[in-house]
Design an enzyme around this catalytic site. Structure first.
Site, PDB file in Angstrom:
ATOM      1  N   GLY A 103     -35.757 -29.570 -11.035  1.00 52.74           N
ATOM      2  CA  GLY A 103     -34.933 -29.487  -9.827  1.00 52.74           C
ATOM      3  C   GLY A 103     -35.758 -29.436  -8.555  1.00 52.74           C
ATOM      4  O   GLY A 103     -35.374 -28.783  -7.579  1.00 52.74           O
ATOM      5  N   SER A 116     -27.542 -17.015 -11.890  1.00 57.76           N
ATOM      6  CA  SER A 116     -26.624 -17.011 -10.755  1.00 57.76           C
ATOM      7  C   SER A 116     -25.807 -15.726 -10.779  1.00 57.76           C
ATOM      8  O   SER A 116     -25.481 -15.214 -11.862  1.00 57.76           O
ATOM      9  CB  SER A 116     -25.680 -18.214 -10.823  1.00 57.76           C
ATOM     10  OG  SER A 116     -24.596 -18.072  -9.917  1.00 57.76           O
ATOM     11  N   SER A 117     -25.461 -15.228  -9.602  1.00 58.88           N
ATOM     12  CA  SER A 117     -24.620 -14.032  -9.550  1.00 58.88           C
ATOM     13  C   SER A 117     -23.209 -14.323 -10.056  1.00 58.88           C
ATOM     14  O   SER A 117     -22.428 -13.388 -10.279  1.00 58.88           O
ATOM     15  CB  SER A 117     -24.569 -13.482  -8.119  1.00 58.88           C
ATOM     16  OG  SER A 117     -24.103 -14.456  -7.211  1.00 58.88           O
ATOM     17  N   CYS A 118     -22.875 -15.607 -10.278  1.00 54.52           N
ATOM     18  CA  CYS A 118     -21.597 -15.958 -10.912  1.00 54.52           C
ATOM     19  C   CYS A 118     -21.539 -15.452 -12.351  1.00 54.52           C
ATOM     20  O   CYS A 118     -20.459 -15.400 -12.947  1.00 54.52           O
ATOM     21  CB  CYS A 118     -21.393 -17.472 -10.914  1.00 54.52           C
ATOM     22  SG  CYS A 118     -21.230 -18.219  -9.285  1.00 54.52           S
ATOM     23  N   TYR A 161     -19.452 -22.849 -14.964  1.00 55.16           N
ATOM     24  CA  TYR A 161     -20.826 -22.702 -14.487  1.00 55.16           C
ATOM     25  C   TYR A 161     -21.406 -21.363 -14.945  1.00 55.16           C
ATOM     26  O   TYR A 161     -22.540 -21.295 -15.422  1.00 55.16           O
ATOM     27  CB  TYR A 161     -20.824 -22.798 -12.964  1.00 55.16           C
ATOM     28  CG  TYR A 161     -22.167 -22.630 -12.304  1.00 55.16           C
ATOM     29  CD1 TYR A 161     -23.111 -23.656 -12.335  1.00 55.16           C
ATOM     30  CD2 TYR A 161     -22.480 -21.463 -11.622  1.00 55.16           C
ATOM     31  CE1 TYR A 161     -24.340 -23.502 -11.708  1.00 55.16           C
ATOM     32  CE2 TYR A 161     -23.713 -21.310 -10.991  1.00 55.16           C
ATOM     33  CZ  TYR A 161     -24.631 -22.331 -11.042  1.00 55.16           C
ATOM     34  OH  TYR A 161     -25.854 -22.177 -10.417  1.00 55.16           O
ATOM     35  N   LYS A 208     -24.700 -20.453 -17.421  1.00 54.77           N
ATOM     36  CA  LYS A 208     -25.817 -19.634 -16.945  1.00 54.77           C
ATOM     37  C   LYS A 208     -26.032 -18.406 -17.837  1.00 54.77           C
ATOM     38  O   LYS A 208     -27.169 -18.013 -18.112  1.00 54.77           O
ATOM     39  CB  LYS A 208     -25.565 -19.208 -15.500  1.00 54.77           C
ATOM     40  CG  LYS A 208     -25.712 -20.328 -14.481  1.00 54.77           C
ATOM     41  CD  LYS A 208     -27.154 -20.787 -14.407  1.00 54.77           C
ATOM     42  CE  LYS A 208     -27.386 -21.803 -13.322  1.00 54.77           C
ATOM     43  NZ  LYS A 208     -28.811 -22.218 -13.229  1.00 54.77           N
ATOM     44  N   HIS A 231     -21.486 -24.916  -0.313  1.00 53.52           N
ATOM     45  CA  HIS A 231     -21.116 -23.517  -0.429  1.00 53.52           C
ATOM     46  C   HIS A 231     -20.687 -22.994   0.945  1.00 53.52           C
ATOM     47  O   HIS A 231     -20.631 -23.736   1.922  1.00 53.52           O
ATOM     48  CB  HIS A 231     -22.304 -22.704  -0.964  1.00 53.52           C
ATOM     49  CG  HIS A 231     -22.581 -22.937  -2.408  1.00 53.52           C
ATOM     50  ND1 HIS A 231     -23.534 -23.822  -2.854  1.00 53.52           N
ATOM     51  CD2 HIS A 231     -22.023 -22.393  -3.529  1.00 53.52           C
ATOM     52  CE1 HIS A 231     -23.557 -23.821  -4.176  1.00 53.52           C
ATOM     53  NE2 HIS A 231     -22.657 -22.967  -4.612  1.00 53.52           N
ATOM     54  N   TRP A 271     -10.507 -20.355   5.085  1.00 53.63           N
ATOM     55  CA  TRP A 271      -9.759 -20.219   3.833  1.00 53.63           C
ATOM     56  C   TRP A 271      -9.551 -18.737   3.532  1.00 53.63           C
ATOM     57  O   TRP A 271     -10.506 -17.945   3.588  1.00 53.63           O
ATOM     58  CB  TRP A 271     -10.537 -20.862   2.694  1.00 53.63           C
ATOM     59  CG  TRP A 271     -10.318 -22.350   2.572  1.00 53.63           C
ATOM     60  CD1 TRP A 271     -10.007 -23.207   3.582  1.00 53.63           C
ATOM     61  CD2 TRP A 271     -10.401 -23.126   1.380  1.00 53.63           C
ATOM     62  NE1 TRP A 271      -9.898 -24.473   3.097  1.00 53.63           N
ATOM     63  CE2 TRP A 271     -10.122 -24.468   1.753  1.00 53.63           C
ATOM     64  CE3 TRP A 271     -10.677 -22.832   0.052  1.00 53.63           C
ATOM     65  CZ2 TRP A 271     -10.119 -25.508   0.824  1.00 53.63           C
ATOM     66  CZ3 TRP A 271     -10.679 -23.868  -0.869  1.00 53.63           C
ATOM     67  CH2 TRP A 271     -10.395 -25.182  -0.488  1.00 53.63           C
TER      68      TRP A 271
END
Length: 308
Positions: free
Chosen positions: A7, A103-105, A132, A136, A176, A199
């Site tokens: 990446g 990822s914090s996801c 996602y 991860k 994002h 939003w």
């Protein structure tokens, strides 16, 4: 040190290569054609041929809420295949050191307290980016399992909070929150619009760190990998509401209008704040303030417009 960076053309990879200490490292930065991570045999051949001292896995399919909701299959399968193939190939090729970027996801949704590394897999995931997150989590667990079976390996996962910065994606289809805000405010400023729509009600809270700070953490990890915990949050430990991000960004951009809210659109988790106690104990802290980071990111955004 020879480091394979997957990446390398993404935001994290490019910020890492721009780090002041990056010039002291021999980098392998293969293109998609040179290293197809969704192809295990090809990945194994590449790693066996080049024998890196360390692998930093920064490749992945990334995007905001809209992209994750639109293409959940690809966000799950692409990220899972890339991570799984890379880690298994690295272990089979005898590479002892690897940094996986999570990822914090990965954390459960709607936790009001700061998220600690042990919270992974202790609750329901946020539906808007579940695919996602599952990918991860699986890759991070795979890193731990490989070490469990072969303790000579040092395969660690860094979990950054939300990121923004130079080389970010500003296209609304993929961006994002922070790049989307900068783009919307700039376009409104140029068009002379009096209002910008947000939003949701704007009360959701997010932690955003400048990508250059993550690059700094990765450089530190490459130098002290054995001392790093198996999973480590990298973030600020503080957050802001979406409304506050719009207000601070408006000052940076020079937008002087007002804001309206569309409460019918999805906003994701109400809060997602990482606990960075382990990072501080390990000896690392972020350096870039929000205003300074937004200013550098907006300057980069303006450069991309000129180049177009």
């Amino acid at each position: 040190m020879k480091i394979l960076l997957t990446g390398a053309t993404g935001m994290v990879g490019r910020n890492l290569l721009e780090h002041p200490e990056a010039r002291q490292i021999e980098w392998l930065t293969p293109t998609h054609n040179e290293l197809e991570l969704t192809n295990y045999p090809a990945t194994l051949v590449y790693i066996e041929r080049h024998q890196p001292d360390l692998i930093i896995h920064a490749a992945g399919r990334v995007g905001g809420i809209q992209a994750n909701m639109r293409e959940p299959v690809k966000f799950l399968t692409d990220n899972l295949d890339m991570g799984r193939n890379l880690l298994l190939a690295a272990a089979n090729a005898g590479v002892q050191n690897l940094i996986n970027i999570g990822s914090s996801c990965m954390y459960p949704r709607n936790r009001s307290s700061a998220l600690i590394e042990e919270d992974v897999l202790t609750g329901e995931l946020e539906p808007t980016n579940e695919g996602y997150a599952l990918a991860k989590i699986t890759v991070a667990r795979l890193a731990e399992y490989l070490v469990r079976e072969n303790p000579s390996l040092h395969y660690k996962t860094i979990i950054p909070c939300n990121l923004y910065g130079r080389h970010d994606k500003f296209d609304p289809r993929w961006s994002h929150l922070i790049p989307a805000i900068l783009h919307k405010l700039h376009q409104a400023k140029i068009a002379g619009h009096d209002t910008v729509e947000i939003w949701g009600d704007g009360t959701a809270r997010r932690e955003f760190m400048y990508a250059g700070d993550l690059a700094d953490a990765l450089i530190s990890a490459s130098q002290r990998l054995q001392d790093m915990p198996a999973m480590l949050n990298i973030g600020l430990g503080t957050d802001h509401s979406v409304n506050e991000y719009y207000e601070i960004a408006a000052d940076v951009v020079g937008y002087q209008g007002t804001f309206t809210h569309d409460v019918n659109n999805p906003v994701g988790m109400s809060r997602k704040l990482t606990d960075i106690s382990k990072a501080h104990h390990w000896g690392w802290r972020a350096r870039t303030t929000l205003c300074h980071g937004l200013s550098k990111t907006y300057k980069y955004y303006l450069q991309t417009l000129i180049e177009k």
